[in-house]
Design an enzyme around this catalytic site. Structure first.
Site, PDB file in Angstrom:
ATOM      1  N   CYS A   1       0.814  -1.227   0.000  1.00  0.00           N
ATOM      2  CA  CYS A   1       0.000   0.000   0.000  1.00  0.00           C
ATOM      3  C   CYS A   1       0.846   1.275   0.000  1.00  0.00           C
ATOM      4  O   CYS A   1       0.379   2.332  -0.411  1.00  0.00           O
ATOM      5  CB  CYS A   1      -0.953   0.006   1.184  1.00  0.00           C
ATOM      6  SG  CYS A   1      -2.088  -1.381   1.136  1.00  0.00           S
TER       7      CYS A   1
ATOM      8  N   ASN B   1      -9.979  -0.008  -0.742  1.00  0.00           N
ATOM      9  CA  ASN B   1      -8.515   0.060  -0.647  1.00  0.00           C
ATOM     10  C   ASN B   1      -7.916  -0.576  -1.900  1.00  0.00           C
ATOM     11  O   ASN B   1      -8.044  -1.778  -2.103  1.00  0.00           O
ATOM     12  CB  ASN B   1      -8.080  -0.685   0.626  1.00  0.00           C
ATOM     13  CG  ASN B   1      -6.579  -0.653   0.853  1.00  0.00           C
ATOM     14  OD1 ASN B   1      -5.808  -0.295  -0.044  1.00  0.00           O
ATOM     15  ND2 ASN B   1      -6.153  -1.038   2.039  1.00  0.00           N
TER      16      ASN B   1
ATOM     17  N   HIS C   1      -3.340   7.441   1.617  1.00  0.00           N
ATOM     18  CA  HIS C   1      -3.709   6.079   1.241  1.00  0.00           C
ATOM     19  C   HIS C   1      -5.113   5.806   1.776  1.00  0.00           C
ATOM     20  O   HIS C   1      -5.433   6.156   2.909  1.00  0.00           O
ATOM     21  CB  HIS C   1      -2.703   5.090   1.823  1.00  0.00           C
ATOM     22  CG  HIS C   1      -3.142   3.664   1.669  1.00  0.00           C
ATOM     23  ND1 HIS C   1      -3.570   3.164   0.453  1.00  0.00           N
ATOM     24  CD2 HIS C   1      -3.244   2.651   2.561  1.00  0.00           C
ATOM     25  CE1 HIS C   1      -3.899   1.896   0.620  1.00  0.00           C
ATOM     26  NE2 HIS C   1      -3.721   1.561   1.880  1.00  0.00           N
TER      27      HIS C   1
HETATM   28  O1  UT7 Z   1      -3.871  -0.832   3.395  1.00  0.00           O
HETATM   29  C1  UT7 Z   1      -2.920  -1.381   4.249  1.00  0.00           C
HETATM   30  C2  UT7 Z   1      -3.167  -1.023   5.625  1.00  0.00           C
HETATM   31  N1  UT7 Z   1      -4.409  -1.609   6.083  1.00  0.00           N
HETATM   32  C3  UT7 Z   1      -5.114  -0.955   6.957  1.00  0.00           C
HETATM   33  O2  UT7 Z   1      -4.770   0.155   7.291  1.00  0.00           O
HETATM   34  C4  UT7 Z   1      -6.314  -1.628   7.567  1.00  0.00           C
HETATM   35  C5  UT7 Z   1      -6.377  -1.265   9.008  1.00  0.00           C
HETATM   36  N2  UT7 Z   1      -7.467  -1.895   9.727  1.00  0.00           N
HETATM   37  C6  UT7 Z   1      -8.765  -1.535   9.564  1.00  0.00           C
HETATM   38  O3  UT7 Z   1      -9.099  -0.733   8.726  1.00  0.00           O
HETATM   39  C7  UT7 Z   1      -9.769  -2.107  10.534  1.00  0.00           C
HETATM   40  O4  UT7 Z   1      -9.105  -2.750  11.593  1.00  0.00           O
HETATM   41  C8  UT7 Z   1     -10.745  -3.115   9.863  1.00  0.00           C
HETATM   42  C9  UT7 Z   1     -11.700  -2.371   8.942  1.00  0.00           C
HETATM   43  C10 UT7 Z   1      -9.973  -4.157   9.090  1.00  0.00           C
HETATM   44  C11 UT7 Z   1     -11.591  -3.816  10.930  1.00  0.00           C
HETATM   45  O5  UT7 Z   1     -12.274  -2.865  11.737  1.00  0.00           O
HETATM   46  P1  UT7 Z   1     -12.207  -2.975  13.331  1.00  0.00           P
HETATM   47  O6  UT7 Z   1     -13.068  -1.908  13.850  1.00  0.00           O
HETATM   48  O7  UT7 Z   1     -10.755  -2.975  13.728  1.00  0.00           O
HETATM   49  O8  UT7 Z   1     -12.907  -4.370  13.602  1.00  0.00           O
HETATM   50  P2  UT7 Z   1     -12.306  -5.684  14.283  1.00  0.00           P
HETATM   51  O9  UT7 Z   1     -11.311  -6.341  13.394  1.00  0.00           O
HETATM   52  O10 UT7 Z   1     -11.902  -5.341  15.670  1.00  0.00           O
HETATM   53  O11 UT7 Z   1     -13.593  -6.587  14.326  1.00  0.00           O
HETATM   54  C12 UT7 Z   1     -14.741  -6.240  15.112  1.00  0.00           C
HETATM   55  C13 UT7 Z   1     -15.800  -7.317  14.936  1.00  0.00           C
HETATM   56  C14 UT7 Z   1     -15.244  -8.735  15.104  1.00  0.00           C
HETATM   57  O12 UT7 Z   1     -16.236  -9.507  15.758  1.00  0.00           O
HETATM   58  P3  UT7 Z   1     -16.087  -9.819  17.327  1.00  0.00           P
HETATM   59  O13 UT7 Z   1     -14.790 -10.544  17.485  1.00  0.00           O
HETATM   60  O14 UT7 Z   1     -16.104  -8.472  18.003  1.00  0.00           O
HETATM   61  O15 UT7 Z   1     -17.294 -10.642  17.589  1.00  0.00           O
HETATM   62  C15 UT7 Z   1     -15.101  -9.228  13.687  1.00  0.00           C
HETATM   63  O16 UT7 Z   1     -15.207 -10.635  13.571  1.00  0.00           O
HETATM   64  O17 UT7 Z   1     -16.338  -7.267  13.602  1.00  0.00           O
HETATM   65  C16 UT7 Z   1     -16.265  -8.569  13.001  1.00  0.00           C
HETATM   66  N3  UT7 Z   1     -16.077  -8.420  11.576  1.00  0.00           N
HETATM   67  C17 UT7 Z   1     -17.094  -8.258  10.709  1.00  0.00           C
HETATM   68  N4  UT7 Z   1     -18.426  -8.210  10.878  1.00  0.00           N
HETATM   69  C18 UT7 Z   1     -19.187  -8.017   9.791  1.00  0.00           C
HETATM   70  C19 UT7 Z   1     -14.915  -8.380  10.888  1.00  0.00           C
HETATM   71  N5  UT7 Z   1     -15.155  -8.198   9.577  1.00  0.00           N
HETATM   72  C20 UT7 Z   1     -16.497  -8.127   9.448  1.00  0.00           C
HETATM   73  C21 UT7 Z   1     -17.347  -7.934   8.343  1.00  0.00           C
HETATM   74  N6  UT7 Z   1     -18.685  -7.889   8.560  1.00  0.00           N
HETATM   75  N7  UT7 Z   1     -16.881  -7.779   7.089  1.00  0.00           N
END
Ligand code: UT7
Length: 320
Positions: free
Chosen positions: A114, A277, A247
């Site tokens: 990225c 992304n 980004h």
């Molecule tokens: O481009 C390179 C760099 N990449 C980035 O900068 C990405 C950085 N990370 C992010 O943007 C965020 O961390 C994400 C968008 C990937 C995830 O958001 P988050 O607020 O950090 O969510 P999380 O991973 O903490 O997940 C929260 C909950 C989890 O469920 P539990 O464990 O709380 O029950 C996940 O399983 O959301 C769940 N979850 C989803 N639910 C519905 C994860 N993906 C999904 C989904 N739909 N697609």
């Protein structure tokens, strides 16, 4: 006379196929609400199976060349930032060179995921300033749809395909051009965002794996710090920045970076909602969007930043 690298044209390529959050909710345990609230993404473009990364790169490059008023004969350097090259080798940049009809200079790829475009711009800037090259195509081009695990809701909803390009030209130092650039990497975090196979050395086909929450935490800290470095290098303050061109990984990361800079959100170019992304393509796609719609004008101070797998991160400060 010292030289400076000036962006003289920008261009984009987005495949026509739109995949909405609702489309994904039909095949994965996810929802439009979750995706929009956590990421700001509404849709992404996905390329048809026969499309190659070099096809998107060429389309974006041709538009950038038209905008700059140059032809293939004027280009003597092609740098393609991609994590999804056409083949293990040769470099996608050489495919692009052949398709564009460029017959001289150098062509190579940069793999910084990225952060690839920020890396490529910095490397091209150094080569132009050294005097060995005079006019570069710097391209970010990706087909992340090919390396996604479409069963994994934690990653499948986040990425899209596309390419963006700029013509970067060496000029005798004036007001315009790249003012400062900084690159960083910290390989200790390689396992937080990686592809579990894929290159010729393994003979396997890999898929993207990410520990999103941990990447998020590092992204906000690393981006704020590198943005501070380039501002300091150029002797500018956050208030001098006309446009943040970040980004596009997650709207929440963009908002957090803008808050730390005390920059109003209207000054942040945001395309994540419609492109998702696109890895190395996201910064040049965002830049082209804001140049094309007239927001970014000649003379504006633009701050480009990115963070990605590796980890790698960096920033480029320029007067457009
Ligand atoms: O481009 C390179 C760099 N990449 C980035 O900068 C990405 C950085 N990370 C992010 O943007 C965020 O961390 C994400 C968008 C990937 C995830 O958001 P988050 O607020 O950090 O969510 P999380 O991973 O903490 O997940 C929260 C909950 C989890 O469920 P539990 O464990 O709380 O029950 C996940 O399983 O959301 C769940 N979850 C989803 N639910 C519905 C994860 N993906 C999904 C989904 N739909 N697609």
């Amino acid at each position: 006379m010292p030289r400076r690298s000036v962006i003289t044209g920008t261009g984009s390529a987005l495949p026509p196929g739109v995949v909405t959050n609702q489309d994904l909710a039909g095949r994965l345990d996810t929802s439009d609400e979750w995706i929009v609230e956590r990421t700001g993404i509404h849709q992404r473009r996905i390329a048809a199976p026969e499309v190659k990364t070099s096809d998107l790169a060429v389309e974006a490059a041709e538009k950038a060349m038209a905008a700059a008023g140059v032809t293939a004969a004027d280009i003597d350097l092609i740098v393609v930032a991609t994590a999804t090259p056409d083949d293990t080798f040769p470099a996608t940049a050489t495919r692009v060179q052949a398709k564009l009809g460029v017959r001289r200079g150098a062509a190579f790829d940069i793999a910084a995921v990225c952060s690839g475009f920020v890396y490529a711009l910095t490397v091209a800037d150094a080569l132009l300033k050294s005097g060995g090259h005079s006019r570069a195509l710097v391209i970010g081009a990706e087909l992340f749809s090919r390396i996604l695990d479409w069963e994994d809701r934690t990653t499948a909803v986040l990425f899209g395909d596309g390419a963006g390009a700029v013509v970067l030209e060496a000029r005798d130092a004036g007001d315009r051009g790249i003012l400062a650039a900084r690159l960083h990497a910290d390989g200790r975090h390689a396992d937080l965002l990686y592809v579990d196979g894929g290159p010729g050395s393994t003979g396997t086909v890999g898929k993207l794996r990410m520990k999103g929450r941990e990447v998020f935490r590092h992204a906000v800290a690393n981006l704020s710090s590198v943005v501070g470095e380039v501002l300091e290098d150029a002797g500018l303050a956050p208030a001098d920045v006309d446009w943040l061109v970040p980004h596009q990984a997650n709207a929440r990361i963009l908002e957090a970076t803008a808050r730390k800079l005390n920059l109003p959100i209207e000054r942040v170019v945001m395309t994540v909602g419609s492109h998702a992304n696109t890895s190395a393509a996201s910064v040049p796609l965002a830049l082209d969007a804001a140049v094309t719609d007239g927001r970014i004008q000649v003379g504006d101070i633009c701050l480009l930043e990115a963070m990605g797998g590796g980890f790698t991160w960096g920033a480029v400060l320029l007067r457009f």
